[in-house]
Write a protein that holds these residues in place. Sequence first.
Motif, PDB file in Angstrom:
ATOM      1  N   TRP A  92       0.833  -1.210   0.000  1.00  0.00           N
ATOM      2  CA  TRP A  92       0.000   0.000   0.000  1.00  0.00           C
ATOM      3  C   TRP A  92       0.864   1.255   0.000  1.00  0.00           C
ATOM      4  O   TRP A  92       0.498   2.260  -0.605  1.00  0.00           O
ATOM      5  CB  TRP A  92      -0.974  -0.027   1.175  1.00  0.00           C
ATOM      6  CG  TRP A  92      -2.005  -1.075   0.951  1.00  0.00           C
ATOM      7  CD1 TRP A  92      -2.083  -2.296   1.557  1.00  0.00           C
ATOM      8  CD2 TRP A  92      -3.056  -1.033  -0.008  1.00  0.00           C
ATOM      9  NE1 TRP A  92      -3.136  -3.010   1.037  1.00  0.00           N
ATOM     10  CE2 TRP A  92      -3.750  -2.262   0.075  1.00  0.00           C
ATOM     11  CE3 TRP A  92      -3.481  -0.089  -0.939  1.00  0.00           C
ATOM     12  CZ2 TRP A  92      -4.850  -2.551  -0.723  1.00  0.00           C
ATOM     13  CZ3 TRP A  92      -4.578  -0.383  -1.726  1.00  0.00           C
ATOM     14  CH2 TRP A  92      -5.250  -1.597  -1.617  1.00  0.00           C
ATOM     15  N   GLY A  93       2.014   1.198   0.653  1.00  0.00           N
ATOM     16  CA  GLY A  93       2.936   2.328   0.592  1.00  0.00           C
ATOM     17  C   GLY A  93       3.442   2.575  -0.815  1.00  0.00           C
ATOM     18  O   GLY A  93       3.550   3.717  -1.270  1.00  0.00           O
ATOM     19  N   LEU A  94       3.721   1.493  -1.535  1.00  0.00           N
ATOM     20  CA  LEU A  94       4.156   1.622  -2.927  1.00  0.00           C
ATOM     21  C   LEU A  94       3.033   2.144  -3.815  1.00  0.00           C
ATOM     22  O   LEU A  94       3.273   2.937  -4.724  1.00  0.00           O
ATOM     23  CB  LEU A  94       4.666   0.275  -3.451  1.00  0.00           C
ATOM     24  CG  LEU A  94       5.945  -0.241  -2.801  1.00  0.00           C
ATOM     25  CD1 LEU A  94       6.227  -1.667  -3.251  1.00  0.00           C
ATOM     26  CD2 LEU A  94       7.119   0.659  -3.106  1.00  0.00           C
ATOM     27  N   ILE A  95       1.805   1.726  -3.533  1.00  0.00           N
ATOM     28  CA  ILE A  95       0.656   2.212  -4.304  1.00  0.00           C
ATOM     29  C   ILE A  95       0.462   3.708  -4.066  1.00  0.00           C
ATOM     30  O   ILE A  95       0.249   4.476  -5.016  1.00  0.00           O
ATOM     31  CB  ILE A  95      -0.614   1.407  -3.946  1.00  0.00           C
ATOM     32  CG1 ILE A  95      -0.516  -0.001  -4.527  1.00  0.00           C
ATOM     33  CG2 ILE A  95      -1.868   2.110  -4.452  1.00  0.00           C
ATOM     34  CD1 ILE A  95      -1.588  -0.962  -4.046  1.00  0.00           C
ATOM     35  N   VAL A  96       0.564   4.131  -2.818  1.00  0.00           N
ATOM     36  CA  VAL A  96       0.415   5.560  -2.493  1.00  0.00           C
ATOM     37  C   VAL A  96       1.529   6.364  -3.166  1.00  0.00           C
ATOM     38  O   VAL A  96       1.281   7.433  -3.739  1.00  0.00           O
ATOM     39  CB  VAL A  96       0.404   5.777  -0.966  1.00  0.00           C
ATOM     40  CG1 VAL A  96       0.561   7.242  -0.610  1.00  0.00           C
ATOM     41  CG2 VAL A  96      -0.870   5.206  -0.362  1.00  0.00           C
ATOM     42  N   ALA A  97       2.756   5.850  -3.110  1.00  0.00           N
ATOM     43  CA  ALA A  97       3.875   6.550  -3.761  1.00  0.00           C
ATOM     44  C   ALA A  97       3.656   6.660  -5.262  1.00  0.00           C
ATOM     45  O   ALA A  97       3.901   7.716  -5.863  1.00  0.00           O
ATOM     46  CB  ALA A  97       5.191   5.828  -3.461  1.00  0.00           C
ATOM     47  N   GLN A  98       3.177   5.580  -5.874  1.00  0.00           N
ATOM     48  CA  GLN A  98       2.939   5.599  -7.323  1.00  0.00           C
ATOM     49  C   GLN A  98       1.812   6.563  -7.678  1.00  0.00           C
ATOM     50  O   GLN A  98       1.894   7.295  -8.658  1.00  0.00           O
ATOM     51  CB  GLN A  98       2.628   4.191  -7.834  1.00  0.00           C
ATOM     52  CG  GLN A  98       2.609   4.085  -9.323  1.00  0.00           C
ATOM     53  CD  GLN A  98       3.957   4.405  -9.947  1.00  0.00           C
ATOM     54  OE1 GLN A  98       4.986   3.910  -9.502  1.00  0.00           O
ATOM     55  NE2 GLN A  98       3.969   5.229 -10.965  1.00  0.00           N
ATOM     56  N   ALA A  99       0.754   6.573  -6.870  1.00  0.00           N
ATOM     57  CA  ALA A  99      -0.341   7.520  -7.110  1.00  0.00           C
ATOM     58  C   ALA A  99       0.151   8.952  -6.953  1.00  0.00           C
ATOM     59  O   ALA A  99      -0.252   9.844  -7.713  1.00  0.00           O
ATOM     60  CB  ALA A  99      -1.502   7.241  -6.151  1.00  0.00           C
ATOM     61  N   GLY A 100       1.031   9.177  -5.998  1.00  0.00           N
ATOM     62  CA  GLY A 100       1.611  10.509  -5.811  1.00  0.00           C
ATOM     63  C   GLY A 100       2.439  10.953  -7.003  1.00  0.00           C
ATOM     64  O   GLY A 100       2.351  12.106  -7.442  1.00  0.00           O
TER      65      GLY A 100
END
Length: 148
Positions: A92-100
């Motif tokens: 989920w941290g990677l997903i948030v970073a990618q969305a950012g």
Amino acid sequence: MSGLYHPSDYDTHGNLRTPLLFWCILLLQGRTWFVLVLAAASRQQGDAILGLFYPERDNFWFGLLPGIPAALAFLISGRRHLYPRLWAAWRWGLIVAQAGVLAWQIVLLWQGEELSAITLALLIADVFALWWLCSNRRLRDYFSVSGE
């Protein structure tokens, strides 16, 4: 989960192997760090390299942020069995970073940054990476707490 994947998808300890595309996405998220290392390695041309990829220095510093979760994912992936809950949350941290990253690129384009072939390619790659991080079943299983 053992019925879903080919036996070669597991390592000698019975853990699901890392999907190859996962490493590519980590490199995509950490691309600014790669440019930094490249600039540092070529001492005389370091400023020229940074100026080529990041003419506006603020974009360079913001670009380092999404690479932090990617670098940490790379570091802890080999020891994911020691930190199962942290590892499960890391997706989920990677997903948030990618969305950012994706939102940041859209804002830059909206503010008038030129849409070059490289910018378009990175935008498409970032959209694909976000989609894959969110939807790939094997990746979701790779990050599962129980390893089932």
